[in-house]
Motif scaffolding. Sequence first.
Motif, PDB file in Angstrom:
ATOM      1  N   THR A  40     -10.056  48.952  19.340  1.00  0.00           N
ATOM      2  CA  THR A  40      -9.040  48.105  19.969  1.00  0.00           C
ATOM      3  C   THR A  40      -9.414  46.636  19.843  1.00  0.00           C
ATOM      4  OG1 THR A  40      -8.681  49.877  21.581  1.00  0.00           O
ATOM      5  CG2 THR A  40      -7.695  47.747  22.062  1.00  0.00           C
ATOM      6  N   GLU A  41     -10.685  46.330  20.128  1.00  0.00           N
ATOM      7  CA  GLU A  41     -11.139  44.938  20.057  1.00  0.00           C
ATOM      8  C   GLU A  41     -11.097  44.415  18.632  1.00  0.00           C
ATOM      9  OE1 GLU A  41     -14.950  45.134  21.925  1.00  0.00           O
ATOM     10  OE2 GLU A  41     -14.121  44.966  23.958  1.00  0.00           O
ATOM     11  N   ALA A  42     -11.479  45.243  17.661  1.00  0.00           N
ATOM     12  CA  ALA A  42     -11.444  44.833  16.257  1.00  0.00           C
ATOM     13  C   ALA A  42     -10.004  44.587  15.802  1.00  0.00           C
ATOM     14  CB  ALA A  42     -12.099  45.890  15.384  1.00  0.00           C
ATOM     15  N   PHE A  43      -9.104  45.446  16.226  1.00  0.00           N
ATOM     16  CA  PHE A  43      -7.683  45.301  15.892  1.00  0.00           C
ATOM     17  C   PHE A  43      -7.143  43.991  16.468  1.00  0.00           C
ATOM     18  CE2 PHE A  43      -3.161  45.899  16.538  1.00  0.00           C
ATOM     19  CZ  PHE A  43      -2.738  46.673  15.464  1.00  0.00           C
ATOM     20  N   ALA A  44      -7.445  43.736  17.723  1.00  0.00           N
ATOM     21  CA  ALA A  44      -6.961  42.532  18.395  1.00  0.00           C
ATOM     22  C   ALA A  44      -7.483  41.271  17.717  1.00  0.00           C
ATOM     23  CB  ALA A  44      -7.372  42.561  19.857  1.00  0.00           C
ATOM     24  N   TYR A  47      -5.691  40.671  14.250  1.00  0.00           N
ATOM     25  CA  TYR A  47      -4.288  40.260  14.260  1.00  0.00           C
ATOM     26  C   TYR A  47      -3.940  39.247  15.352  1.00  0.00           C
ATOM     27  CZ  TYR A  47      -3.890  44.206  11.098  1.00  0.00           C
ATOM     28  OH  TYR A  47      -4.058  45.076  10.037  1.00  0.00           O
ATOM     29  N   GLY A  48      -4.937  38.737  16.037  1.00  0.00           N
ATOM     30  CA  GLY A  48      -4.687  37.709  17.046  1.00  0.00           C
ATOM     31  C   GLY A  48      -3.880  38.205  18.229  1.00  0.00           C
ATOM     32  N   VAL A  49      -4.153  39.450  18.649  1.00  0.00           N
ATOM     33  CA  VAL A  49      -3.435  40.032  19.787  1.00  0.00           C
ATOM     34  C   VAL A  49      -3.941  39.397  21.084  1.00  0.00           C
ATOM     35  CG1 VAL A  49      -2.893  42.162  21.018  1.00  0.00           C
ATOM     36  CG2 VAL A  49      -3.133  42.191  18.524  1.00  0.00           C
ATOM     37  N   GLU A  50      -2.995  38.983  21.926  1.00  0.00           N
ATOM     38  CA  GLU A  50      -3.350  38.257  23.134  1.00  0.00           C
ATOM     39  C   GLU A  50      -4.035  39.123  24.189  1.00  0.00           C
ATOM     40  OE1 GLU A  50      -1.108  35.740  26.710  1.00  0.00           O
ATOM     41  OE2 GLU A  50      -0.126  35.991  24.754  1.00  0.00           O
ATOM     42  N   LYS A  51      -3.511  40.300  24.452  1.00  0.00           N
ATOM     43  CA  LYS A  51      -4.014  41.150  25.522  1.00  0.00           C
ATOM     44  C   LYS A  51      -4.629  42.431  24.947  1.00  0.00           C
ATOM     45  CE  LYS A  51      -2.520  38.680  29.052  1.00  0.00           C
ATOM     46  NZ  LYS A  51      -3.395  38.164  30.125  1.00  0.00           N
ATOM     47  N   VAL A  52      -5.845  42.737  25.391  1.00  0.00           N
ATOM     48  CA  VAL A  52      -6.550  43.930  24.934  1.00  0.00           C
ATOM     49  C   VAL A  52      -6.835  44.816  26.141  1.00  0.00           C
ATOM     50  CG1 VAL A  52      -8.584  44.806  23.737  1.00  0.00           C
ATOM     51  CG2 VAL A  52      -7.640  42.573  23.104  1.00  0.00           C
ATOM     52  N   TYR A  53      -6.418  46.073  26.042  1.00  0.00           N
ATOM     53  CA  TYR A  53      -6.590  46.984  27.177  1.00  0.00           C
ATOM     54  C   TYR A  53      -7.430  48.189  26.763  1.00  0.00           C
ATOM     55  CZ  TYR A  53      -3.067  44.260  29.614  1.00  0.00           C
ATOM     56  OH  TYR A  53      -2.396  43.233  30.223  1.00  0.00           O
ATOM     57  N   ASP A  54      -8.264  48.655  27.702  1.00  0.00           N
ATOM     58  CA  ASP A  54      -9.147  49.797  27.431  1.00  0.00           C
ATOM     59  C   ASP A  54      -8.442  51.136  27.565  1.00  0.00           C
ATOM     60  OD1 ASP A  54     -11.232  48.055  26.993  1.00  0.00           O
ATOM     61  OD2 ASP A  54     -12.004  48.199  29.040  1.00  0.00           O
ATOM     62  N   SER A  55      -7.241  51.132  28.151  1.00  0.00           N
ATOM     63  CA  SER A  55      -6.511  52.387  28.317  1.00  0.00           C
ATOM     64  C   SER A  55      -5.022  52.145  28.142  1.00  0.00           C
ATOM     65  CB  SER A  55      -6.771  52.986  29.706  1.00  0.00           C
ATOM     66  OG  SER A  55      -6.122  52.224  30.704  1.00  0.00           O
ATOM     67  N   TYR A  56      -4.310  53.220  27.789  1.00  0.00           N
ATOM     68  CA  TYR A  56      -2.853  53.133  27.681  1.00  0.00           C
ATOM     69  C   TYR A  56      -2.250  52.764  29.026  1.00  0.00           C
ATOM     70  CZ  TYR A  56      -3.591  55.924  23.393  1.00  0.00           C
ATOM     71  OH  TYR A  56      -4.006  56.389  22.179  1.00  0.00           O
ATOM     72  N   GLU A  57      -2.785  53.346  30.087  1.00  0.00           N
ATOM     73  CA  GLU A  57      -2.241  53.134  31.419  1.00  0.00           C
ATOM     74  C   GLU A  57      -2.295  51.657  31.820  1.00  0.00           C
ATOM     75  OE1 GLU A  57      -3.365  57.191  30.696  1.00  0.00           O
ATOM     76  OE2 GLU A  57      -4.602  55.369  30.627  1.00  0.00           O
ATOM     77  N   GLU A  58      -3.406  51.001  31.480  1.00  0.00           N
ATOM     78  CA  GLU A  58      -3.534  49.575  31.807  1.00  0.00           C
ATOM     79  C   GLU A  58      -2.492  48.753  31.066  1.00  0.00           C
ATOM     80  OE1 GLU A  58      -7.601  47.682  32.456  1.00  0.00           O
ATOM     81  OE2 GLU A  58      -8.114  49.426  31.230  1.00  0.00           O
ATOM     82  N   MET A  59      -2.314  49.039  29.797  1.00  0.00           N
ATOM     83  CA  MET A  59      -1.343  48.262  29.016  1.00  0.00           C
ATOM     84  C   MET A  59       0.078  48.500  29.517  1.00  0.00           C
ATOM     85  SD  MET A  59      -0.493  48.113  24.943  1.00  0.00           S
ATOM     86  CE  MET A  59       0.971  49.142  25.110  1.00  0.00           C
TER      87      MET A  59
END
Length: 323
Positions: A40-44, A47-59
């Motif tokens: 997730t962190e590598a993806f963010a 691609y310059g993703v603003e918000k990174v979440y450790d779980s689907y539920e958080e996002m």
Amino acid sequence: MSDLKWGILGCGVIANEMAQAFEKMGRKVYAVSSRTKAKTEAFAEKYGVEKVYDSYEEMLGDEAVDVVYIATPHSQHYENMKEAIEAGKHILCEKAITVNDHQLNEVLSMAEEKDLIVREAMTISHMPLFKELKSRISQGAIGKVKMVQVNFGSNKGYDSTNRFFALEAAGGALLDIGGYATTFARTFMDEAPNTILTTVQYVETGVDEQSGIILKNESDQMAVICLTIRAKQPKRGVVTGDKGYIEVYEYPRASKATITNTETGLTETIEAGNTEDALVYEVNAMEGAVEGSLSDNNIEISRDVMKILSSVRTQWGMKYPFE
């Protein structure tokens, strides 16, 4: 440019393609989550993703997220979509949208109650070429449509540990690639089939290796579908009418087709859209649906296709362990 904020569930190959589509549009994905923190962190970062979440539920709990793009394996789509709807999110879900028609009907009923949009990320529904071909057919380019023939075959190389061959992951040709072929067939049939015939050959793990499917509707239109996952086939679709036929190669993201008039022998090449922009078209259509500027039959075709695929598996007697 739309100001809708998108979140992505999953960081696999197709999720990367979607993030690249946003870059092509001069935009960024707002949020991302997956089950693996490092991915997730590598993806963010990539691609310059603003918000990174450790779980689907958080996002899904982020109120700023308007649309969720579900890019997880299809065996997880049903639960992912239910959670997204409960969180009040519009959904663009990868194919196969669910593993059976009961799951899809439940999800769509839930979404309707909350006035939320659910669409399947089926490229055939969004490529400009297919809209042009449907228009040409309506103008009589091939006469009355009588028959559709469509193939899809890949050779993934047998690996009993791969999800494509795992019954518990809803593996097999039918849900992995069959949705494309069946959507192609249904797109050019005037109505859903009322007759479905099929036969199948299984892999050692119990998933479908190859199959043949015949469809027929009350307008006497027929479709013949051939699927394989251990033998390469050309991605070729043919729509035949009483005055001509259309051929489309690489049809999942096609931008070119040929129309042959069988009365004159003349062949015409039709070009529309760009293969490279397949996911851009999906984003634009999704946002148009959410914002009220687009109304099409994407989800109705998906509903028909899932009903067909469910009928096929019922005839085979093949169930997934979690059903």
